[in-house]
Design a protein around this motif. Sequence first.
Motif, PDB file in Angstrom:
ATOM      1  N   GLU A  16      -3.644  -9.320 -49.259  1.00  0.00           N
ATOM      2  CA  GLU A  16      -2.387  -8.824 -48.987  1.00  0.00           C
ATOM      3  C   GLU A  16      -1.417  -9.414 -50.342  1.00  0.00           C
ATOM      4  O   GLU A  16      -0.443  -8.599 -50.657  1.00  0.00           O
ATOM      5  N   LYS A 355       3.897  -2.742 -48.054  1.00  0.00           N
ATOM      6  CA  LYS A 355       2.402  -2.170 -48.034  1.00  0.00           C
ATOM      7  C   LYS A 355       2.647  -0.678 -47.992  1.00  0.00           C
ATOM      8  O   LYS A 355       1.626   0.003 -48.533  1.00  0.00           O
ATOM      9  N   LEU A 359       1.464   2.183 -50.547  1.00  0.00           N
ATOM     10  CA  LEU A 359       0.568   3.170 -50.044  1.00  0.00           C
ATOM     11  C   LEU A 359       0.703   4.438 -50.622  1.00  0.00           C
ATOM     12  O   LEU A 359       0.217   5.435 -51.063  1.00  0.00           O
ATOM     13  N   ARG A 362       0.020   4.985 -53.711  1.00  0.00           N
ATOM     14  CA  ARG A 362      -1.696   5.001 -53.895  1.00  0.00           C
ATOM     15  C   ARG A 362      -1.940   6.457 -53.508  1.00  0.00           C
ATOM     16  O   ARG A 362      -2.990   6.948 -54.205  1.00  0.00           O
ATOM     17  N   PHE A 374      -7.180   8.619 -52.639  1.00  0.00           N
ATOM     18  CA  PHE A 374      -6.593   8.990 -51.516  1.00  0.00           C
ATOM     19  C   PHE A 374      -5.972  10.305 -51.447  1.00  0.00           C
ATOM     20  O   PHE A 374      -5.200  10.690 -50.778  1.00  0.00           O
ATOM     21  N   ARG A 384      -8.604   8.908 -45.116  1.00  0.00           N
ATOM     22  CA  ARG A 384      -8.437   7.484 -45.745  1.00  0.00           C
ATOM     23  C   ARG A 384      -7.074   7.096 -45.731  1.00  0.00           C
ATOM     24  O   ARG A 384      -6.757   5.637 -45.595  1.00  0.00           O
ATOM     25  N   LYS A 387      -6.705   5.306 -42.248  1.00  0.00           N
ATOM     26  CA  LYS A 387      -7.380   4.138 -42.170  1.00  0.00           C
ATOM     27  C   LYS A 387      -6.344   3.072 -42.535  1.00  0.00           C
ATOM     28  O   LYS A 387      -6.772   2.089 -42.257  1.00  0.00           O
ATOM     29  N   GLU A 388      -5.960   3.297 -43.858  1.00  0.00           N
ATOM     30  CA  GLU A 388      -5.288   2.272 -44.391  1.00  0.00           C
ATOM     31  C   GLU A 388      -3.927   1.716 -43.642  1.00  0.00           C
ATOM     32  O   GLU A 388      -3.701   0.514 -43.577  1.00  0.00           O
ATOM     33  N   ARG A 391      -4.988  -0.452 -40.979  1.00  0.00           N
ATOM     34  CA  ARG A 391      -5.152  -1.776 -41.433  1.00  0.00           C
ATOM     35  C   ARG A 391      -4.003  -2.467 -41.817  1.00  0.00           C
ATOM     36  O   ARG A 391      -3.737  -3.951 -41.241  1.00  0.00           O
TER      37      ARG A 391
END
Length: 434
Positions: A16, A355, A359, A362, A374, A384, A387-388, A391
Amino acid sequence: MGFLDELFNRNTDKEEIKMLGRFSDAYKPSSNYKVWEDALLAYENEEYLKATINLLTFLKNPENKNISYQTAENEVTFQFFQGSKTISGFQNETKFRAEAKIAQTDDIKIGLSRRLLEKNYLLKYSRFALDEEGNILLIFDSYTVDASPNKLYQGLKEMATQADKLDDLILDEFSDLRPINNEHIIPRSEEQKEKQYVYLTHKINQCFHEIETSKLNIDQFPGGLSFLLLDLNYKLDYLLTPEGFLMDNLEKNHRVFFANDKSEVALKNNLFIKSFRKILEKDKEEIKAELYDVISTFGLPVPTPHETLTQLIESELNKMQWYKENKHTAIALAIPSYVVGYSLFSYALPMPDMKLLDLFYRVTESEFLNNGEFINGDTPNARRVKKEMARIENKYKSIHPHLDLNASAIDFSTMLTFSESFLNLIKDINLDHA
């Protein structure tokens, strides 16, 4: 402790910690609260050396690689890093002193002397000096009895951040100067720097092409052009994290655009464009020399609550609609991307926000950042991304029990629908604490 308690919780997972963008010292372990309070208490009790040692401990980052100090009888000596600069100093029973060596010269020129003298007037705690070895220094000192933790923190932050900004700039401007005390910088590979340089020039040229070929009347709608330029500015800052001339240009663009000087938006846009043209005209190797990694102690983005991000999204995102309806897709895409970039440039938000904003890049800059991990062709890779998001939710659920990243609210059909729906999801999340 609420919001700040969450901010000081970044070191629980090494994965992180590793993020792009500007360093912020807001994300320290929660144990640092006690260290800071101990520093204040020791100073009140006239235990000045103990107070300073606690301050130095407080300045340690989670990785503990930015600062070191040694104690002897009635004295502490220390050293810490701020970007490309090393700051060293000491405190004894009577005096506190810290210095940063910025550059070395054999003969200081009038132009440089004037430049440093002008900057001296802008400094509150520190000042420039020249030592016997020809080193240009930035110095901060104080009597020990006056060296409260608050004063030392502010003084060290000023001298460290100013020294870090200035060294590359004056070395670039005055060719007879020599760099000094920068052995600790972390070089990037030649392959990485080449990839970043290509991305830099491609993005600027892409923006210019959009301006030149757009069917939008820029004179009537200068705000649309502003979104393109601001988006580019913050994107380059976050994704490349440059130093020196390039970093200074991006920061100046931000300051000029948001300066409360009543300048016309069209004029600010023109200054923006001139700034980007200067970057394209800069020698390639000189730009690549400013692409390196550093260790820092002080950060500029300040702790900011989720509500600030919510308000920014609410105020800016609805401006997409007209551009969408009139097929100005590039500007419509630039608006949510500008919101993301401005937030990452300006704020140290709660970690779920940080985050999720990371993303966003990303996904939208997936080819550059992660070889298309991604995306599927021209559209986001829904599996994808989900999933992130799962998380991130699992990581911070214990701190924010109402955090619910419901990916079903995201429209993955195009990059435009993704960008809008993803920011609306961020706007509506609940970051109340347990």
